[in-house]
Design an enzyme around this catalytic site. Structure first.
Site, short mmCIF file in Angstrom:
data_model
loop_
_atom_site.label_atom_id
_atom_site.label_comp_id
_atom_site.label_asym_id
_atom_site.label_seq_id
_atom_site.Cartn_x
_atom_site.Cartn_y
_atom_site.Cartn_z
N CYS A 59 0.63 -1.23 0.00
CA CYS A 59 -0.06 -0.21 -0.15
C CYS A 59 0.60 1.30 -0.01
O CYS A 59 0.72 2.20 -0.80
CB CYS A 59 -0.96 0.02 1.12
SG CYS A 59 -2.15 -1.27 1.05
N HIS A 110 -3.64 6.72 3.11
CA HIS A 110 -2.56 5.75 3.96
C HIS A 110 -1.17 6.55 3.91
O HIS A 110 -0.16 6.11 3.27
CB HIS A 110 -2.49 4.39 3.28
CG HIS A 110 -1.61 3.20 3.90
ND1 HIS A 110 -1.86 2.12 3.72
CD2 HIS A 110 -0.74 3.39 5.08
CE1 HIS A 110 -1.31 1.33 4.60
NE2 HIS A 110 -0.56 2.27 5.36
N HIS A 313 -2.23 -2.55 -5.70
CA HIS A 313 -1.38 -3.61 -6.02
C HIS A 313 -2.51 -4.92 -5.89
O HIS A 313 -3.63 -4.57 -5.98
CB HIS A 313 -0.34 -4.05 -5.01
CG HIS A 313 -1.02 -4.01 -3.42
ND1 HIS A 313 -1.66 -4.92 -2.96
CD2 HIS A 313 -0.86 -2.79 -2.48
CE1 HIS A 313 -2.33 -4.49 -1.67
NE2 HIS A 313 -1.73 -3.32 -1.45
#
Length: 500
Positions: A59, A110, A313
Site C-alpha cells: 500500500c 495511507h 497492488h
C-alpha cells in the site's frame, strides 16, 4: 452560470482506486468467475491496459508512486514502512489544485500523518485498520484512532456508539478467512465511500473543474461482502489454483493454515470461501462504482469527466500457496488499469487495449496531461495519452523494474509484459517466466537446460544489474548482482537521517 461554463472548458477528473485487486479480476479480460459489468463499461468507453504493474506492491510505496509520479528509487519507499512523513514537494492533488481544480479525496490515503492533505483541499478519510493508528500507545502525533477515521465516526452515528470496524472478528490481513458483512449494506465502507463521493458532487465549486479521488479499501481484507454478493459466489465451482514447478510444497505444508499466513496450504473449503468472498467484494465494488458513474450523469457532468481506474497492488489469493502481496508474481504485482472517456473528449481509441507496460507512476503525468497542467521535473512516469490515441511516434519504456524489501524474500523483478525475470536478493534465487505461453508462471525457465532461455536469462540479469548499479545497498559489483546485501525499507539517500 458563466462560472459553471468556465469550469467545463477543462475536463473533470475522477480517479478511482481499489486496494489489493488482482489485475486479472475483470470479466472484460475473460475471468472465469468474477463479474464486473460496470468496469467493463468503462473499458468500452476508453482503453484497458493489459500489462499494468505496481512496481512496489504494497500500500504505502504504491501510493507514493501514484501521488508523486516517481519511481521507487526517487520516492525512496522500497518496502512497507508506516509512520514516515510524506513531505514530497510535488504531489498530484497539489499540482491539480494549483492548476485551478477543486480537489477532494474520499476514502483511503495511507499517508503520515494520517490527516496530511497531500495537496487536497479536503479529505474524508477511511484507511481501514492500520495498526499504528489503532495502537493506544502511538497517539502522540495522530491522536486517538477515531480522530483519523471519518468513516468510523459516521458509522457510530448511524449504528451506535459502541460499533467498531473490528466487530466482525476478521483480521485486516486475513486473506484466508471470510464472513458476510454483519450490518446493513448501506453501512459498508464501500457504500460509504461512494455516498461521500456523491456528496462532493453536490457541494463542489461550480466555477472550477473538479478532481475527485475515490479510494476504496476493499477488496483488501477483511473479506466481508454483503450477504447478497456472497450468495452470488459461495456455491460456484472455482478453478484450480496455479502451483508452479518451483514451489516448495513441503515447506508450504509445514507452515500450516493460519488465516493470516503469507505462505501455506489452507484447507480447500476455507480457501474456496475466502476466494468467493474476494470475488464478491469486487462485484460489490463494481456495483457501487456504477452508482457513482450514474451520479455523474445526474449532476450533468458525465460527458465532461475523465475516469481512471486502478488498484495499488494485487492479492496472491493462494497462487503458488502464497497470500497477500509484496512478491513479484502476477497475482501480487499486476493491477487493473483503465482510462475511460465517456464523452469522447480525448480522442482515445475507445474500446481498445494496450499491451505496453504501465505503472502507477504514470497516473500523475497522465492526469496532469488531461488537465493541461505542467508536469513537474520530479515526475518520472509518463502520460499514457499517446498510447491511448495510437500515436505511432509514441515512445515507451522497454521494460519495468520493480522491487520489494521483504525479509528473506526481498525481491526484484524486471518485465516487458512478455517475459519476467525475478531475483531474490537474499538467496540469489532466479526465476524467468514466459508470460505469453505461461501467464500463470508455472514453469521456471531459469532452471531449464536450454541455450535460448539461458541467453534470455543473462539478458534480463544484466538489465536488472544496470537498474541497481550504484544503489546504496550494494546490490551490484563489477556489473554483477551480489547476493546477501541487507535490504532496506527506505532509501537513506531520500530519507536522510531516518533509520532504513
Amino acid at each position: 452560470m458563466q462560472a459553471d461554463k468556465q469550469s467545463q472548458t477543462r475536463p473533470n477528473i475522477l480517479l478511482i482506486t481499489v486496494d489489493q485487486m488482482r489485475g486479472d479480476c475483470l470479466s472484460a479480460l475473460g475471468h472465469p468467475i468474477v463479474e464486473t459489468p460496470n468496469l467493463d463499461r468503462l473499458a468500452r468507453s476508453g482503453v484497458l491496459f493489459r500489462n499494468a504493474y505496481s512496481a512496489t506492491p504494497t500500500c504505502v510505496p504504491a501510493r507514493a508512486a501514484l501521488m508523486t509520479g516517481m519511481s521507487q528509487c526517487s520516492h525512496g519507499r522500497v518496502g512497507y514502512q508506516d509512520r514516515v512523513p510524506w513531505e514530497y514537494e510535488h504531489m498530484l492533488a497539489g499540482e491539480l489544485a494549483g492548476a485551478g481544480y477543486h480537489t477532494q479525496c474520499v476514502g483511503k490515503m495511507h499517508v503520515y500523518p494520517a490527516r496530511n492533505l497531500c495537496g487536497f483541499h479536503n479529505i474524508v478519510l477511511h484507511d481501514g485498520y492500520l495498526h499504528h493508528n489503532r495502537s493506544r500507545h502511538n497517539n502522540t502525533v495522530n491522536g486517538h484512532f477515531d480522530q483519523v477515521d471519518d468513516y468510523l465516526t459516521w458509522l457510530r452515528q448511524q449504528a451506535g456508539a459502541q460499533v467498531d470496524i473490528m466487530d466482525n472478528g476478521l483480521d485486516c490481513n486475513a486473506s484466508a478467512a471470510a464472513r458476510p458483512w454483519h450490518l446493513a449494506e448501506e453501512l459498508h465502507p464501500t457504500n460509504w465511500t461512494v455516498t461521500q463521493s456523491i456528496d462532493f458532487l453536490r457541494r463542489r465549486d461550480p466555477g472550477k473543474p473538479f478532481f475527485l479521488y475515490t479510494s476504496f479499501v476493499r477488496p483488501h481484507s477483511p473479506l466481508d461482502p454483503p450477504q447478497v454478493y456472497m450468495d452470488m459466489y459461495k456455491d460456484l465451482e472455482l478453478p484450480d489454483l496455479p502451483i508452479g514447478d518451483w514451489v516448495d510444497v513441503e515447506a508450504a505444508k509445514a507452515n500450516g493454515s493460519d488465516p493470516t499466513t503469507h505462505f501455506g496450504i489452507v484447507p480447500k473449503r476455507r480457501l474456496d470461501r475466502a476466494r468467493a468472498a474476494y470475488y464478491a467484494l469486487i462485484t460489490h465494488l463494481d456495483d457501487q462504482i456504477g452508482r457513482l458513474v450514474n451520479a455523474l450523469y445526474e449532476y450533468g457532468v458525465s460527458q465532461n469527466t475523465i475516469i481512471l481506474f486502478a488498484s495499488d497492488h494485487g492479492e496472491l489469493l493462494g497462487d503458488h500457496h502464497y497470500f497477500r502481496k509484496s512478491l513479484p508474481y502476477e497475482g501480487s504485482a499486476k493491477v487493473p488499469f483503465i482510462l475511460s472517456d465517456p464523452g469522447g473528449k480525448l480522442n482515445l481509441q475507445r474500446g481498445g487495449s494496450q499491451s505496453e507496460v504501465v505503472e502507477l507512476r504514470d497516473i500523475m503525468p497522465t492526469l496532469l496531461d488531461i488537465a493541461g497542467a505542467p508536469i513537474p521535473s520530479t515526475v518520472e512516469g509518463s502520460s499514457v495519452l499517446p498510447l491511448c490515441r495510437g500515436e505511432e511516434e509514441a515512445e515507451w519504456r522497454p521494460y519495468l523494474h520493480g522491487e520489494h524489501s521483504y525479509g528473506s524474500l526481498s525481491n526484484h523483478f524486471v518485465t516487458d509484459g512478455r517475459e519476467k525475470y525475478l531475483w531474490f536478493s537474499q538467496s540469489g534465487e532466479e526465476q524467468l517466466f514466459d508470460l505469453v505461453s505461461d501467464p500463470q508462471e508455472l514453469v521456471n525457465l531459469a532452471a531449464v537446460n536450454s541455450a535460448y532461455w539461458q541467453d534470455r536469462l543473462e539478458v534480463w540479469r544484466q538489465r536488472l544489474a544496470a537498474e541497481l548499479d550504484g544503489r546504496e545497498e550494494g546490490y551490484v559489483e563489477e556489473g554483477r548482482l551480489v547476493v546477501g546485501r541487507p535490504p532496506r525499507q527506505l532509501l537513506t539517500s531520500v530519507f536522510q537521517g531516518m533509520e532504513a
